[in-house]
Scaffold this motif. Structure first.
Motif, PDB file in Angstrom:
ATOM      1  N   PRO A 149       0.800  -1.234   0.000  1.00  0.00           N
ATOM      2  CA  PRO A 149       0.000   0.000   0.000  1.00  0.00           C
ATOM      3  C   PRO A 149       0.828   1.277   0.000  1.00  0.00           C
ATOM      4  O   PRO A 149       0.362   2.318  -0.478  1.00  0.00           O
ATOM      5  N   ILE A 150       2.051   1.225   0.514  1.00  0.00           N
ATOM      6  CA  ILE A 150       2.865   2.432   0.566  1.00  0.00           C
ATOM      7  C   ILE A 150       3.147   2.959  -0.830  1.00  0.00           C
ATOM      8  O   ILE A 150       3.411   4.150  -1.029  1.00  0.00           O
ATOM      9  N   ALA A 151       3.071   2.076  -1.836  1.00  0.00           N
ATOM     10  CA  ALA A 151       3.343   2.476  -3.219  1.00  0.00           C
ATOM     11  C   ALA A 151       2.109   3.029  -3.924  1.00  0.00           C
ATOM     12  O   ALA A 151       2.204   3.469  -5.074  1.00  0.00           O
ATOM     13  N   ILE A 152       0.962   3.003  -3.266  1.00  0.00           N
ATOM     14  CA  ILE A 152      -0.278   3.490  -3.864  1.00  0.00           C
ATOM     15  C   ILE A 152      -0.486   4.942  -3.459  1.00  0.00           C
ATOM     16  O   ILE A 152      -0.624   5.258  -2.271  1.00  0.00           O
ATOM     17  N   ALA A 153      -0.502   5.839  -4.416  1.00  0.00           N
ATOM     18  CA  ALA A 153      -0.714   7.261  -4.128  1.00  0.00           C
ATOM     19  C   ALA A 153      -2.132   7.473  -3.613  1.00  0.00           C
ATOM     20  O   ALA A 153      -3.096   7.025  -4.230  1.00  0.00           O
TER      21      ALA A 153
END
Length: 587
Positions: A149-153
């Motif tokens: 999720p950290i890669a999802i803006a």
């Protein structure tokens, strides 16, 4: 509100639910009955029969009990009890021999499976979500992104969350905000949680946040946790929602909110409070059937004595008020043991090390693995998940050092998950959040109002008994259909649907033109086509029974050309009728 349900609407609803059970059914079978085209076949396939025979053979070989939810064995090899062999070291850990994690089985690439996956892993399907999955390359690629999720803006959510500044505040910041003993920080957290469920692109992450918040339940709002629950949400739940359970449990044992909620903050070695120890064993880790006795509960309480927090009555200051503290003077000294774990516990100063050792042992216990595995299977598969699936997931948990992501990958790739369409029912909170997502409501970026539409949704969910974080007992909200039945709750859901489609609250949000949003700006050629379009948009992947589809058409009077009112003043009520149907209640 009930005045909006005119006689035609009531008759339509009666036709819809006459042969099926409405939302809030008494068991999971009711949800299946409501979705005829997505039912698991009653007759097992040859492959399923072979799998069942293998499961039965394994259970007989291990001499396990044949109850529906027996206490599982700690490893795949036969063992008479789930309790690990005691270790002579002070902090033994029943770590199984790790096996290489195989490459996850690719998910099915069918549209039906994609819709099924989205129903279970999000707070509601939207046309935008379906487009995102398609653009990402399908279900497998979308899931891979959701598990990182950290890669999802999620930038659009940032200004919305700013409306509730205490939702992630540390205890000293809550105190400094002048909220001493009051509920502002807790209400900020509840509303921010709803906003994330509504609009975050990290949908699976938010589902797992809800899952773990129920597993490590801390009632919010409640008077004991006014300064600490925001810290708990940020540092215990969200920091570890897709991480290792051991890390989450270690964070939880030093959570001021948990220590206050379960009375450990007042526990002293000379007279330990057993409440946290009891719930740690029964609810958070090994489960009530793990074989421990009262003496072991007392020893766990002794091991945890001295874990407390700073306050003005024990030397706290403005800078550290409400934060975690280990008070060595309150720690019990003397040998302690439970479920095969033991420690000489010879000094007060070493008490925190003793507590950490215990938590590590419990997190990696085989019974804990089965507890977590079964809860995940109940959340994502069925109210009574197959024991073979639970056993496999528990082994993945142990093989991967309590990591959550490998367990989720194994679960979503399982035959049991793929075959579970229609076997879960939405709780009231999911129902309404999904309805808001479906009708296209968006946050108003120009608004900073903390008390607008989101607050209205929060109070509707309170009336339904399912507001975020609001379950009073420490066991968390139930996740089986039988817990959410009742005519009163069903009627309130229907009224809440009318409030949603009628766009009753406009503060802080932007509602689209309902007909333009759900009909893609086009007017269908007939009333039947209008109903078919609504079914396709609101109930993707489901084939509504002909009699039920005709009942919806009959709400408009009869099939034929679109008439005045069908897509204007009557349209919100028509959409509510679709949301009132049993099909909408399927998770």
């Amino acid at each position: 509100m009930t005045s909006m349900l005119d006689r035609r609407n009531v008759l339509t609803l009666a036709a819809l639910v006459g042969a099926a059970t409405v939302a809030g059914s008494t068991d999971a079978e009711a949800a299946q009955a409501a979705t005829p085209v997505t039912l698991k076949p009653k007759k097992l396939t040859p492959k399923q029969r072979r799998a069942r025979r293998r499961r039965i053979a394994r259970r007989k070989a291990a001499e396990e009990a044949k109850k529906p939810t027996p206490t599982p064995s700690p490893t795949p090899t036969p063992a008479p009890t789930p309790t690990p062999t005691p270790s002579p070291t002070p902090s033994p850990t029943p770590t199984p021999t790790p096996t290489p994690t195989p490459t996850p089985t690719p998910l099915p690439a069918t549209d039906a499976f994609t819709v099924h996956l989205l129903r279970r892993t999000t707070f509601g399907i939207t046309p935008g979500l379906l487009a995102d999955v398609s653009n990402d390359g399908g279900a497998q690629a979308w899931l891979d992104q959701q598990l990182n999720p950290i890669a999802i803006a999620d930038l659009a959510l940032t200004p919305v969350l700013a409306r509730w500044p205490l939702a992630d505040a540390d205890p000293p910041a809550v105190v400094a905000a002048g909220d001493f003993g009051h509920w502002e920080a807790m209400e900020d957290l509840v509303r921010a949680t709803l906003a994330r469920q509504l609009w975050s692109k990290r949908q699976l992450f938010e589902v797992m946040v809800e899952f773990w918040s129920n597993h490590l339940n801390i009632t919010c709002p409640s008077s004991e946790v006014w300064s600490g629950k925001s810290w708990d949400d940020k540092n215990v739940i969200r920091a570890n929602a897709l991480g290792r359970f051991e890390d989450m449990l270690q964070a939880s044992v030093s959570s001021p909110a948990m220590l206050m909620y379960l009375n450990n903050a007042q526990s002293r070695g000379s007279d330990p409070n057993e409440n946290y120890a009891r719930e740690l064993l029964e609810l958070h880790t090994v489960g009530v059937n793990a074989g421990y006795d009262h003496d072991e509960i007392v020893d766990v309480a002794r091991a945890l004595s001295g874990l407390t927090l700073w306050d003005p009555w024990n030397g706290g200051t403005v800078a550290n008020y409400g934060t975690f503290r280990f008070n060595a003077n309150w720690h019990y000294v003397g040998a302690v043991s439970a479920l095969g774990w033991s420690h000489p516990n010879t000094t007060k100063a070493g008490g925190l090390t003793v507590a950490r050792s215990l938590i590590t042992y419990l997190a990696k216990h085989a019974s804990t693995a089965h507890q977590i595995a079964r809860k995940l299977a109940v959340r994502f598969v069925s109210d009574s998940p197959p024991q073979g699936l639970v056993d496999r997931l528990a082994q993945v948990y142990l093989d991967n050092d309590t990591a959550t992501i490998p367990v989720l990958r194994a679960l979503f790739a399982s035959e049991e998950f793929a075959a579970s369409t229609g076997q879960k029912t939405r709780r009231p909170g999911e129902d309404l959040v999904a309805a808001w997502r479906a009708v296209g409501v968006e946050p108003n970026p120009a608004s900073a109002d903390p008390d607008g539409a989101v607050a209205g949704l929060r109070w509707m969910l309170y009336e339904l008994g399912n507001a975020p974080l609001g379950w009073a007992p420490p066991n968390g909200y139930p996740d089986v259909a039988s817990a959410w039945g009742g005519a009163g709750r069903t009627l309130y859901r229907w009224n809440a649907h009318i409030a949603t489609t009628g766009q009753w609250w406009d503060e802080g949000v932007i509602w689209p033109d309902l007909a333009d949003h759900l009909l893609d700006g086009a007017t269908p050629a007939s009333r039947g086509a209008l109903i078919d379009k609504l079914i396709a948009t609101l109930l993707p992947g489901q084939q509504v029974a002909t009699a039920h589809r005709n009942a919806m058409v009959a709400f408009l009077g009869a099939d034929g050309r679109i008439r005045d009112g069908d897509t204007t003043w009557l349209f919100p009520v028509l959409v509510a009728v679709v949301l009132d149907s049993p099909y909408w209640s399927v998770r």
